[in-house]
Design a protein around this motif. Structure first.
Motif, PDB file in Angstrom:
ATOM      1  N   ASP A 174       5.547   6.946  -9.183  1.00  0.00           N
ATOM      2  CA  ASP A 174       5.250   8.115 -10.010  1.00  0.00           C
ATOM      3  C   ASP A 174       3.811   8.540  -9.767  1.00  0.00           C
ATOM      4  O   ASP A 174       3.077   7.922  -8.981  1.00  0.00           O
ATOM      5  CB  ASP A 174       5.518   7.842 -11.494  1.00  0.00           C
ATOM      6  CG  ASP A 174       4.677   6.704 -12.058  1.00  0.00           C
ATOM      7  OD1 ASP A 174       3.539   6.481 -11.570  1.00  0.00           O
ATOM      8  OD2 ASP A 174       5.142   6.037 -13.003  1.00  0.00           O
ATOM      9  N   ALA A 175       3.399   9.595 -10.439  1.00  0.00           N
ATOM     10  CA  ALA A 175       2.071  10.171 -10.190  1.00  0.00           C
ATOM     11  C   ALA A 175       0.960   9.192 -10.554  1.00  0.00           C
ATOM     12  O   ALA A 175      -0.055   9.098  -9.846  1.00  0.00           O
ATOM     13  CB  ALA A 175       1.921  11.468 -10.969  1.00  0.00           C
ATOM     14  N   ASP A 176       1.125   8.457 -11.659  1.00  0.00           N
ATOM     15  CA  ASP A 176       0.086   7.495 -12.064  1.00  0.00           C
ATOM     16  C   ASP A 176      -0.052   6.383 -11.029  1.00  0.00           C
ATOM     17  O   ASP A 176      -1.163   5.988 -10.666  1.00  0.00           O
ATOM     18  CB  ASP A 176       0.419   6.892 -13.432  1.00  0.00           C
ATOM     19  CG  ASP A 176       0.231   7.893 -14.565  1.00  0.00           C
ATOM     20  OD1 ASP A 176      -0.457   8.916 -14.345  1.00  0.00           O
ATOM     21  OD2 ASP A 176       0.779   7.651 -15.658  1.00  0.00           O
ATOM     22  N   ASP A 177       1.084   5.870 -10.566  1.00  0.00           N
ATOM     23  CA  ASP A 177       1.052   4.813  -9.557  1.00  0.00           C
ATOM     24  C   ASP A 177       0.438   5.332  -8.255  1.00  0.00           C
ATOM     25  O   ASP A 177      -0.287   4.620  -7.562  1.00  0.00           O
ATOM     26  CB  ASP A 177       2.465   4.284  -9.280  1.00  0.00           C
ATOM     27  CG  ASP A 177       3.080   3.594 -10.486  1.00  0.00           C
ATOM     28  OD1 ASP A 177       2.313   3.186 -11.374  1.00  0.00           O
ATOM     29  OD2 ASP A 177       4.315   3.489 -10.539  1.00  0.00           O
ATOM     30  N   ARG A 178       0.742   6.586  -7.938  1.00  0.00           N
ATOM     31  CA  ARG A 178       0.194   7.190  -6.722  1.00  0.00           C
ATOM     32  C   ARG A 178      -1.323   7.296  -6.816  1.00  0.00           C
ATOM     33  O   ARG A 178      -2.039   6.998  -5.847  1.00  0.00           O
ATOM     34  CB  ARG A 178       0.821   8.570  -6.516  1.00  0.00           C
ATOM     35  CG  ARG A 178       0.518   9.221  -5.165  1.00  0.00           C
ATOM     36  CD  ARG A 178       1.326  10.523  -5.049  1.00  0.00           C
ATOM     37  NE  ARG A 178       1.179  11.109  -3.721  1.00  0.00           N
ATOM     38  CZ  ARG A 178       0.193  11.926  -3.374  1.00  0.00           C
ATOM     39  NH1 ARG A 178      -0.745  12.249  -4.259  1.00  0.00           N
ATOM     40  NH2 ARG A 178       0.131  12.415  -2.143  1.00  0.00           N
ATOM     41  N   ALA A 179      -1.824   7.687  -7.994  1.00  0.00           N
ATOM     42  CA  ALA A 179      -3.278   7.770  -8.185  1.00  0.00           C
ATOM     43  C   ALA A 179      -3.913   6.388  -8.064  1.00  0.00           C
ATOM     44  O   ALA A 179      -4.992   6.227  -7.458  1.00  0.00           O
ATOM     45  CB  ALA A 179      -3.583   8.389  -9.544  1.00  0.00           C
ATOM     46  N   HIS A 180      -3.239   5.367  -8.616  1.00  0.00           N
ATOM     47  CA  HIS A 180      -3.746   3.993  -8.518  1.00  0.00           C
ATOM     48  C   HIS A 180      -3.806   3.548  -7.056  1.00  0.00           C
ATOM     49  O   HIS A 180      -4.792   2.941  -6.616  1.00  0.00           O
ATOM     50  CB  HIS A 180      -2.854   3.054  -9.314  1.00  0.00           C
ATOM     51  CG  HIS A 180      -3.128   1.597  -9.090  1.00  0.00           C
ATOM     52  ND1 HIS A 180      -4.199   0.935  -9.632  1.00  0.00           N
ATOM     53  CD2 HIS A 180      -2.468   0.677  -8.328  1.00  0.00           C
ATOM     54  CE1 HIS A 180      -4.192  -0.320  -9.238  1.00  0.00           C
ATOM     55  NE2 HIS A 180      -3.157  -0.514  -8.447  1.00  0.00           N
ATOM     56  N   LEU A 181      -2.759   3.853  -6.298  1.00  0.00           N
ATOM     57  CA  LEU A 181      -2.732   3.469  -4.878  1.00  0.00           C
ATOM     58  C   LEU A 181      -3.818   4.199  -4.093  1.00  0.00           C
ATOM     59  O   LEU A 181      -4.413   3.640  -3.173  1.00  0.00           O
ATOM     60  CB  LEU A 181      -1.372   3.771  -4.269  1.00  0.00           C
ATOM     61  CG  LEU A 181      -0.350   2.641  -4.165  1.00  0.00           C
ATOM     62  CD1 LEU A 181       0.819   3.084  -3.303  1.00  0.00           C
ATOM     63  CD2 LEU A 181      -0.950   1.357  -3.632  1.00  0.00           C
ATOM     64  N   ARG A 182      -4.056   5.462  -4.442  1.00  0.00           N
ATOM     65  CA  ARG A 182      -5.113   6.211  -3.779  1.00  0.00           C
ATOM     66  C   ARG A 182      -6.475   5.557  -4.017  1.00  0.00           C
ATOM     67  O   ARG A 182      -7.304   5.468  -3.103  1.00  0.00           O
ATOM     68  CB  ARG A 182      -5.130   7.657  -4.292  1.00  0.00           C
ATOM     69  CG  ARG A 182      -4.071   8.563  -3.683  1.00  0.00           C
ATOM     70  CD  ARG A 182      -4.382   8.881  -2.232  1.00  0.00           C
ATOM     71  NE  ARG A 182      -3.611  10.011  -1.718  1.00  0.00           N
ATOM     72  CZ  ARG A 182      -3.630  10.403  -0.452  1.00  0.00           C
ATOM     73  NH1 ARG A 182      -4.365   9.749   0.437  1.00  0.00           N
ATOM     74  NH2 ARG A 182      -2.914  11.431  -0.053  1.00  0.00           N
TER      75      ARG A 182
END
Length: 385
Positions: free
Chosen positions: A103-111
């Motif tokens: 999801d978007a939150d996980d994507r931001a964390h990975l970034r």
């Protein structure tokens, strides 16, 4: 009564850390013994075996990163040496890791993790969700992006443990298949231990490598007692039927609703799914909730996983330390060294730990890369009144 000195080095604990220490000590010419009722047991029986120096990077752990990378660099030669010596395959695979976001939150964390990896000089490649699914077609359609890390590998910890037992035996290490119940201290120096059947074992130097149990050994002065605690982890093992195509070609990991989940595919068709992280003391119960959460998160990541046979559920205890880093080398008590507190990196740090402890046993000093992890960093000092 003082114990009779029966070995140069006495290692208390026969998990992979104790075994690699004993093996390397014996290779240096030390008469070495290990005290453990079941050598090759311990946390390695539950661990997934990810050699993930890059994808395991956490904020504030850049010093530990250096040790992790040093050990990762040793792994190809270490695995080859152990296989050549024992004739046993270790399940060592240079297959890489894919960390994905759902999801978007996980994507931001990975970034953010990707930025930290790049700042730390590490190799990782950002991929779109489509690129992730191209690499691993079984991934869920909702995957939003990911990090490809070809330098993170894997090994089968159970095979590693068995091979280390064999290597120790061939190097002349003596096994005392019992528990150590008390450290023996003679004239201010560690001089051996007493086992649970009352046998007194003596040694020139003692290495405490008992994992999460390291802080419970009687006889250690309070100011030297290692600050190690148990951290529970539950793990599942599934099997991909031989008639099926490989389920995954590399380790896949993700954060799902704030919880870490990873899937580690073995060459023999086993698929390891983990891992919970629970501060529950000495409890090693496999719970319905833990199994459910792992399967739920793994299913969200790879929907086809729930069609696979579930072959094993286990829970084990990682040895945690106050800074999540190991305690390596000489303590304030003469003759006592530590090799414990590896937390989630015990399998990864096996080669570098063996080298560091062998060096410390021979010279009294730690190697440069291990020096930041001296147990003396936790020395208790008198507080002003």
């Amino acid at each position: 009564m003082s114990p009779t000195r029966s070995s140069d080095v006495l290692v208390l604990g026969g998990g992979i850390i104790g075994l690699v220490t004993a093996w390397r000590a014996a290779q240096r010419g030390f008469a070495t013994a290990v005290v453990d009722p079941e050598p090759g047991g311990g946390a390695a029986q539950v661990a997934a075996g990810m050699l993930a120096a890059v994808t395991e990077l956490h904020y504030g752990e850049q010093t530990l990163l250096g040790l992790n990378l040093a050990s990762a660099r040793r792994y190809p030669a270490f695995a080859a040496e152990l296989t050549d010596l024992t004739g046993q395959e270790l399940g060592y695979r240079q297959c890489g890791t894919l960390a994905v976001a759902l999801d978007a939150d996980d994507r931001a964390h990975l970034r953010e993790l990707h930025a930290l990896q790049r700042e730390s000089g590490l190799d990782s490649e950002w991929l779109s969700g489509r690129d992730c699914r191209r690499l691993e077609p079984m991934l869920a359609p909702g995957v939003r992006g990911g990090l490809r890390v070809d330098g993170d590998h894997q090994i089968d910890p159970r095979r590693l443990a068995r091979a280390l037992v064999t290597a120790c035996e061939r190097a002349g290490v003596v096994f005392h298949r019992t528990w150590a119940t008390r450290l023996t201290v003679v004239r201010g120096r560690a001089a051996g231990c007493v086992t649970d059947d009352g046998t007194a074992l003596g040694a020139g130097q003692v290495v405490l490598a008992a994992g999460s149990l390291s802080g419970r050994l009687a006889g250690i002065p309070e100011d030297v007692l290692p600050p190690v605690r148990p951290v529970k982890g539950q793990v599942l093992r599934l099997t991909v039927p031989k008639r099926q195509a490989p389920f995954l070609s590399r380790t896949v990991r993700a954060v799902v609703r704030g919880s870490q989940v990873y899937l580690v595919p073995r060459a023999d068709g086993e698929l390891v799914v983990g891992a919970t992280s629970e501060e529950l003391g000495w409890d090693t119960t496999v719970t319905a909730g833990g199994v459910y959460e792992l399967l739920r998160d793994a299913h969200e990541l790879m929907p086809g996983i729930t069609e696979l046979p579930l072959t094993e559920t286990r829970a084990g205890l990682r040895p945690g330390s106050p800074d999540n880093a190991p305690l390596l080398g000489p303590t304030e008590l003469d003759g006592l060294l530590l090799a414990t507190g590896h937390y989630r990196n015990g399998v990864l740090l096996t080669p570098v730990t063996g080298d560091a402890l062998a060096h410390a046993l021979a010279t009294g000093e730690l190697t440069d890369e291990a020096r930041p992890f001296s147990p003396k960093r936790f020395a208790r000092t008198e507080q002003p009144v």
